[in-house]
Structures are given as structure tokens and as C-alpha cells.
Design a protein around this motif. Structure first.
Motif, short mmCIF file in Angstrom:
data_model
loop_
_atom_site.label_atom_id
_atom_site.label_comp_id
_atom_site.label_asym_id
_atom_site.label_seq_id
_atom_site.Cartn_x
_atom_site.Cartn_y
_atom_site.Cartn_z
N ASN A 63 -3.64 -16.19 -39.12
CA ASN A 63 -3.45 -15.78 -40.51
C ASN A 63 -2.12 -15.04 -40.65
N ARG A 64 -1.43 -15.27 -41.74
CA ARG A 64 -0.20 -14.53 -42.02
C ARG A 64 -0.51 -13.24 -42.74
N ALA A 65 -1.69 -13.13 -43.31
CA ALA A 65 -2.14 -11.90 -43.98
C ALA A 65 -3.65 -11.85 -43.90
N HIS A 66 -4.20 -10.65 -44.00
CA HIS A 66 -5.66 -10.53 -44.00
C HIS A 66 -6.06 -9.32 -44.83
N PRO A 67 -7.25 -9.33 -45.39
CA PRO A 67 -7.72 -8.18 -46.16
C PRO A 67 -8.34 -7.12 -45.25
N GLU A 75 -21.50 1.24 -38.99
CA GLU A 75 -22.36 0.48 -38.08
C GLU A 75 -23.25 -0.51 -38.83
N ARG A 76 -23.85 -0.05 -39.93
CA ARG A 76 -24.73 -0.92 -40.71
C ARG A 76 -23.96 -2.13 -41.23
N ASP A 77 -22.77 -1.91 -41.79
CA ASP A 77 -22.03 -3.01 -42.38
C ASP A 77 -21.43 -3.93 -41.33
N CYS A 78 -21.06 -3.40 -40.16
CA CYS A 78 -20.61 -4.29 -39.07
C CYS A 78 -21.74 -5.24 -38.69
N ALA A 79 -22.94 -4.70 -38.51
CA ALA A 79 -24.09 -5.54 -38.15
C ALA A 79 -24.43 -6.52 -39.27
N ARG A 80 -24.34 -6.07 -40.51
CA ARG A 80 -24.65 -6.93 -41.66
C ARG A 80 -23.68 -8.11 -41.73
N LEU A 81 -22.40 -7.85 -41.51
CA LEU A 81 -21.40 -8.92 -41.56
C LEU A 81 -21.64 -9.95 -40.46
N VAL A 82 -21.98 -9.49 -39.26
CA VAL A 82 -22.29 -10.41 -38.17
C VAL A 82 -23.52 -11.23 -38.53
N GLY A 83 -24.53 -10.60 -39.13
CA GLY A 83 -25.73 -11.30 -39.56
C GLY A 83 -25.46 -12.37 -40.61
N LEU A 84 -24.40 -12.16 -41.40
CA LEU A 84 -24.02 -13.13 -42.43
C LEU A 84 -23.21 -14.29 -41.86
N GLY A 85 -22.74 -14.15 -40.62
CA GLY A 85 -21.98 -15.23 -40.01
C GLY A 85 -20.58 -14.87 -39.55
N ALA A 86 -20.18 -13.61 -39.70
CA ALA A 86 -18.88 -13.17 -39.20
C ALA A 86 -18.93 -13.05 -37.68
N SER A 87 -17.78 -13.17 -37.05
CA SER A 87 -17.66 -12.98 -35.60
C SER A 87 -16.73 -11.81 -35.32
N THR A 100 -12.97 -2.64 -36.96
CA THR A 100 -13.37 -3.86 -36.28
C THR A 100 -12.67 -5.03 -36.96
N THR A 101 -12.09 -5.91 -36.16
CA THR A 101 -11.51 -7.14 -36.68
C THR A 101 -12.56 -8.24 -36.53
N PHE A 102 -12.80 -8.94 -37.62
CA PHE A 102 -13.78 -10.03 -37.67
C PHE A 102 -13.07 -11.33 -38.05
N THR A 103 -13.77 -12.44 -37.86
CA THR A 103 -13.42 -13.68 -38.53
C THR A 103 -14.62 -14.09 -39.37
N PHE A 110 -10.37 -10.57 -40.93
CA PHE A 110 -10.40 -9.42 -41.82
C PHE A 110 -10.84 -8.21 -41.00
N ASP A 111 -10.52 -7.02 -41.50
CA ASP A 111 -10.87 -5.77 -40.81
C ASP A 111 -11.84 -4.97 -41.65
N LEU A 112 -12.68 -4.20 -40.94
CA LEU A 112 -13.56 -3.22 -41.59
C LEU A 112 -13.32 -1.88 -40.92
N THR A 113 -13.05 -0.85 -41.72
CA THR A 113 -12.80 0.49 -41.21
C THR A 113 -13.76 1.48 -41.85
N ASP A 114 -13.93 2.61 -41.18
CA ASP A 114 -14.78 3.66 -41.76
C ASP A 114 -13.96 4.73 -42.45
N GLU A 115 -12.69 4.46 -42.61
CA GLU A 115 -11.80 5.45 -43.23
C GLU A 115 -11.83 5.38 -44.73
#
Length: 115
Positions: A63-67, A75-87, A100-103, A110-115
Motif C-alpha cells: 500500500n502507498r497509504a493506509h488509514p 485488546e477488545r477491538d484487536c480481537a474483534r477485528l481478527v474475528g471479522l477477518g483481519a490478519s 497493531t498493523t493489520f490487513t 491499516f493500524d489500530l492504536t490505543d492513543e
């Protein structure tokens, strides 16, 4: 006038399926669409909104850019995203920042941060 984030656009093979993934991840609904090959989330609700456009030949490579997204329950949202099909690609803790960087199901990063 300054530049503002307007939309995040994903080039993809199956816009409807990818829009459903992101709608579930973001707690939103997929918008109705009158345009073949284009599906949106959050259109008309302010900026940014999300666009999923069908391309017959996707470019290969990274990717040349990512959100980047943030959450109050990391922790909850990392697990939820994986459950939805993210890696998970990488889990990073550096300089006091954790993310965490996901696909998504089509390999878009895309990235998810707790900040």
C-alpha cells in the motif's frame, strides 16, 4: 484553506464484501449505491467517509497509504477485528506508542492504536 481528509478509498476486487467488513469493523452501515463497482460507508455524514471501488487489475505490491484508527478498548477491538477477518501483520510498542498493523480480507494494511 487547508487540505482536509475527505475520504479513504480502497481499490478492491469485491467492493460489497470489503465494505461489509469495514462497516462491521467501524460499527456503521453500508450505504445504498447507484454506481456499479462503487460502495461507500458514511457518505453524507461528514468527512471522512469510506469508498470501495472495483478494479479489474489491482496493482501488486505494498500500500502507498493506509488509514490509522484509534480505540478506547485496544485488546477488545484487536480481537474483534481478527474475528471479522483481519490478519495481524505486526504488533509494535515503541516510543510510548502501541499499535497493531493489520490487513483486511483483501490485504489492505491499516493500524489500530490505543492513543
Amino acid at each position: 484553506m487547508a487540505v482536509q481528509l475527505h475520504a479513504i478509498t480502497f481499490d478492491c476486487v469485491d467492493p460489497q464484501a470489503l465494505a461489509r467488513f469495514w462497516a462491521a469493523a467501524l460499527g456503521q452501515d453500508v450505504d445504498p449505491s447507484d454506481y456499479p463497482g462503487i460502495v461507500t460507508i458514511g457518505m453524507g455524514q461528514g468527512n471522512p467517509f469510506y469508498v470501495f471501488q472495483k478494479l479489474d487489475a489491482l496493482p501488486s505490491g505494498r500500500n502507498r497509504a493506509h488509514p490509522d484508527f484509534s480505540t478506547d478498548d485496544y485488546e477488545r477491538d484487536c480481537a474483534r477485528l481478527v474475528g471479522l477477518g483481519a490478519s495481524v501483520v505486526a504488533e509494535v510498542k515503541e516510543n510510548g506508542i502501541r499499535f497493531t498493523t493489520f490487513t483486511d480480507p483483501e490485504g489492505n494494511k491499516f493500524d489500530l492504536t490505543d492513543e
